[in-house]
Design a protein around this motif. Structure first.
Motif, PDB file in Angstrom:
ATOM      1  N   UNK A  19      53.704  42.717  49.006  1.00 19.84           N
ATOM      2  CA  UNK A  19      53.266  42.387  47.643  1.00 19.84           C
ATOM      3  C   UNK A  19      52.838  40.929  47.549  1.00 19.84           C
ATOM      4  N   UNK A  20      53.584  40.045  48.170  1.00 20.24           N
ATOM      5  CA  UNK A  20      53.224  38.625  48.152  1.00 20.24           C
ATOM      6  C   UNK A  20      51.886  38.367  48.814  1.00 20.24           C
ATOM      7  N   UNK A  21      51.632  39.026  49.909  1.00 19.16           N
ATOM      8  CA  UNK A  21      50.349  38.874  50.580  1.00 19.16           C
ATOM      9  C   UNK A  21      49.189  39.357  49.737  1.00 19.16           C
ATOM     10  N   UNK A  22      49.406  40.457  49.036  1.00 19.85           N
ATOM     11  CA  UNK A  22      48.340  40.974  48.181  1.00 19.85           C
ATOM     12  C   UNK A  22      48.122  40.099  46.947  1.00 19.85           C
ATOM     13  N   UNK A  23      49.185  39.519  46.433  1.00 21.06           N
ATOM     14  CA  UNK A  23      49.034  38.632  45.277  1.00 21.06           C
ATOM     15  C   UNK A  23      48.344  37.320  45.633  1.00 21.06           C
ATOM     16  N   UNK A  24      48.499  36.869  46.851  1.00 22.84           N
ATOM     17  CA  UNK A  24      47.912  35.592  47.277  1.00 22.84           C
ATOM     18  C   UNK A  24      46.546  35.747  47.921  1.00 22.84           C
ATOM     19  N   UNK A  25      45.915  36.893  47.820  1.00 23.63           N
ATOM     20  CA  UNK A  25      44.636  37.120  48.505  1.00 23.63           C
ATOM     21  C   UNK A  25      43.514  36.236  47.982  1.00 23.63           C
ATOM     22  N   UNK A  26      43.571  35.820  46.713  1.00 24.57           N
ATOM     23  CA  UNK A  26      42.541  34.933  46.181  1.00 24.57           C
ATOM     24  C   UNK A  26      42.802  33.471  46.551  1.00 24.57           C
ATOM     25  N   UNK A  28      44.464  32.436  49.547  1.00 22.17           N
ATOM     26  CA  UNK A  28      44.365  32.257  50.992  1.00 22.17           C
ATOM     27  C   UNK A  28      43.749  33.527  51.561  1.00 22.17           C
ATOM     28  N   UNK A  29      42.650  33.400  52.270  1.00 19.07           N
ATOM     29  CA  UNK A  29      41.891  34.589  52.676  1.00 19.07           C
ATOM     30  C   UNK A  29      42.648  35.492  53.660  1.00 19.07           C
ATOM     31  N   UNK A  30      43.539  34.941  54.462  1.00 11.67           N
ATOM     32  CA  UNK A  30      44.280  35.746  55.429  1.00 11.67           C
ATOM     33  C   UNK A  30      45.655  36.176  54.920  1.00 11.67           C
ATOM     34  N   UNK A  31      45.959  35.926  53.679  1.00 10.83           N
ATOM     35  CA  UNK A  31      47.272  36.270  53.127  1.00 10.83           C
ATOM     36  C   UNK A  31      47.578  37.769  53.208  1.00 10.83           C
TER      37      UNK A  31
END
Length: 58
Positions: A19-26, A28-31
């Protein structure tokens, strides 16, 4: 250490990483890639501890 506790901890950690990776996609591009990879590793760790718990119970 209690294997059940570790399995639940790693399963919750996997959900948080994904979930954190998907929330930070805008931000950091590799999140999402990092989040999914970390989540999968955490799920594998949860599976390992779950199997160890089953073996220790007999």
């Amino acid at each position: 250490m209690n294997y059940r506790f570790l399995a639940v901890l790693f399963a919750a950690d996997a959900a948080i990483l994904i979930v954190g990776g998907m929330l930070l996609r805008d931000t950091f591009s590799y999140a999402p890639i990092i989040g999914w990879a970390g989540g999968l590793l955490s799920l594998f760790a949860a599976i390992v501890f779950s199997v160890k718990r089953q073996k220790s119970r007999g």
